[in-house]
Design a protein around this motif. Structure first.
Motif, mmCIF file in Angstrom:
data_model
loop_
_atom_site.group_PDB
_atom_site.id
_atom_site.type_symbol
_atom_site.label_atom_id
_atom_site.label_comp_id
_atom_site.label_asym_id
_atom_site.label_seq_id
_atom_site.Cartn_x
_atom_site.Cartn_y
_atom_site.Cartn_z
ATOM 1 N N GLN A 40 0.837 -1.198 0.000
ATOM 2 C CA GLN A 40 0.000 0.000 0.000
ATOM 3 C C GLN A 40 0.877 1.255 0.000
ATOM 4 O O GLN A 40 1.975 1.257 0.561
ATOM 5 N N GLY A 80 -9.095 8.267 -3.152
ATOM 6 C CA GLY A 80 -9.507 6.869 -3.174
ATOM 7 C C GLY A 80 -8.859 6.057 -2.077
ATOM 8 O O GLY A 80 -8.793 4.826 -2.164
ATOM 9 N N GLU A 82 -8.185 4.542 1.849
ATOM 10 C CA GLU A 82 -8.867 4.043 3.038
ATOM 11 C C GLU A 82 -8.268 4.741 4.252
ATOM 12 O O GLU A 82 -7.048 4.758 4.429
ATOM 13 N N VAL A 138 -3.645 3.382 0.053
ATOM 14 C CA VAL A 138 -4.252 3.180 -1.253
ATOM 15 C C VAL A 138 -3.286 2.371 -2.111
ATOM 16 O O VAL A 138 -2.068 2.598 -2.052
ATOM 17 N N GLN A 197 -13.247 5.107 -2.812
ATOM 18 C CA GLN A 197 -12.762 3.744 -3.055
ATOM 19 C C GLN A 197 -13.571 3.056 -4.147
ATOM 20 O O GLN A 197 -13.021 2.286 -4.951
ATOM 21 N N ARG A 200 -12.313 3.915 -7.691
ATOM 22 C CA ARG A 200 -10.981 3.470 -8.134
ATOM 23 C C ARG A 200 -11.112 2.683 -9.433
ATOM 24 O O ARG A 200 -12.004 1.841 -9.582
#
Length: 327
Positions: A40, A80, A82, A138, A197, A200
């Protein structure tokens, strides 16, 4: 009188985070130790909220706590990403325990609903202001940025527009019914993390609408080297906005009022149906409001409308005021 350490211990030291929260060491030391997931990319943003600039000082403390975190999380939504962690620095003139307890409740509640762990920060004496740093994750190949818009793509927005400016206008008129949909939009905005998200792989560029649709669209156009044609008649107006402000001021609020914290995205027409279905699955609409063009600038609106919130500019004259600005 309670010290800043007492206040932190009582109000800003969460219970031990879940084992999968990625927090090796949280509140109480000189630094937090965090463990991002493998593969990530870390997304980081910071926002400062100042009393009577970004929010009314007399607003409910719970709403101020919610809002301070929400406006920062909105930046993660636009990428996008988290949400994973946050830091919070609070300055206030005196340690009002009841106010702090309510403020902390609003802040912690949004942390819980968005999966964000508070891992550190500061409490100090000064003019009421709040600095919030948010961190999220992300996948590198799926991060949404401002620079991917291409000629011929659609311009779309999530949810509805103008609610933030409309709520501010009502507050300035003395409206204090916190259940009013416009006041809710202004005082308790909802960061569109799930929408970011969901988009994406579909959206080519994205930004959150904090300074106004037109001002934030200009950032995307500049980063992408393109222009835009807008259809103001297609703007999805917030519930109650026309009734509160009238037709013309409602349109201006949607175009340039700011404080909406919806997402503005560009995407190919072929991806629109899929994008709408993904957002419908989380209870959110996606409205097409224009198209990316080759000619620089924004066509379809008056030049006087292309103005959003600017900290060091004169106040808005006519229509809806900028976010937090007292006319």
């Amino acid at each position: 009188m309670a010290s800043e350490f007492d206040l932190i211990a009582r109000h800003f030291t969460p219970a031990a985070p879940a084992s999968d929260a990625g927090v090796a060491l949280g509140v109480g030391d000189d630094c937090a130790l965090l463990s991002p997931r493998a593969g990530q990319r870390l997304a980081v943003s910071v926002d400062t909220s100042v009393a009577d600039v970004h929010f009314p000082a007399e607003a409910p403390a719970e709403a101020i706590g919610h809002r301070a975190l929400a406006v920062s999380l909105s930046d993660l939504a636009a990428m996008g990403a988290e949400a994973r962690w946050c830091l919070m620095a609070l300055a206030m003139n005196e340690p009002d325990e009841a106010w702090i307890a309510d403020y902390a409740r609003g802040f912690h509640r949004l942390c819980a609903t968005t999966g964000t762990a508070l891992v550190g920060g500061d409490v100090t004496c000064g003019t009421l202001s709040i600095g919030v740093t948010v961190m999220g994750e992300v996948p590198p190949e799926l991060a949404l940025t401002r620079s991917g818009a291409s000629v011929g793509e659609l311009i779309a927005v999530t949810g509805s527009l103008g609610g933030g400016a409309g709520g501010l206008a009502l507050w300035q008129r003395g409206e204090r019914d916190l259940a009013h949909p416009l006041l809710t939009r202004y005082l308790r905005p909802q960061p569109r993390l799930a929408a970011g998200q969901a988009l994406r792989g579909l959206a080519t560029a994205a930004i959150d609408i904090s300074d106004g649709l037109l001002a934030d669209l200009e950032h995307v156009l500049e980063a992408s080297g393109v222009g835009a044609r807008l259809d103001p008649s297609a703007l999805p107006l917030a519930e109650g906005l026309v009734m509160a402000l009238g037709d013309d001021a409602a349109r201006r609020a949607a175009l340039a009022g700011g404080d909406d914290y919806e997402l503005l995205v560009t995407l190919p027409a072929a991806q629109l149906a899929t994008a709408r279905q993904r957002l419908a699955d989380i209870g959110l609409a996606l409205s097409v409001v224009g198209e990316v063009s080759e000619t620089p600038g924004i066509a379809g609106v008056e030049a006087s409308d292309v103005r959003g919130w600017q900290h060091f500019a004169p106040p808005f004259v006519g229509g809806a005021p900028g976010p937090g600005r007292r006319p």
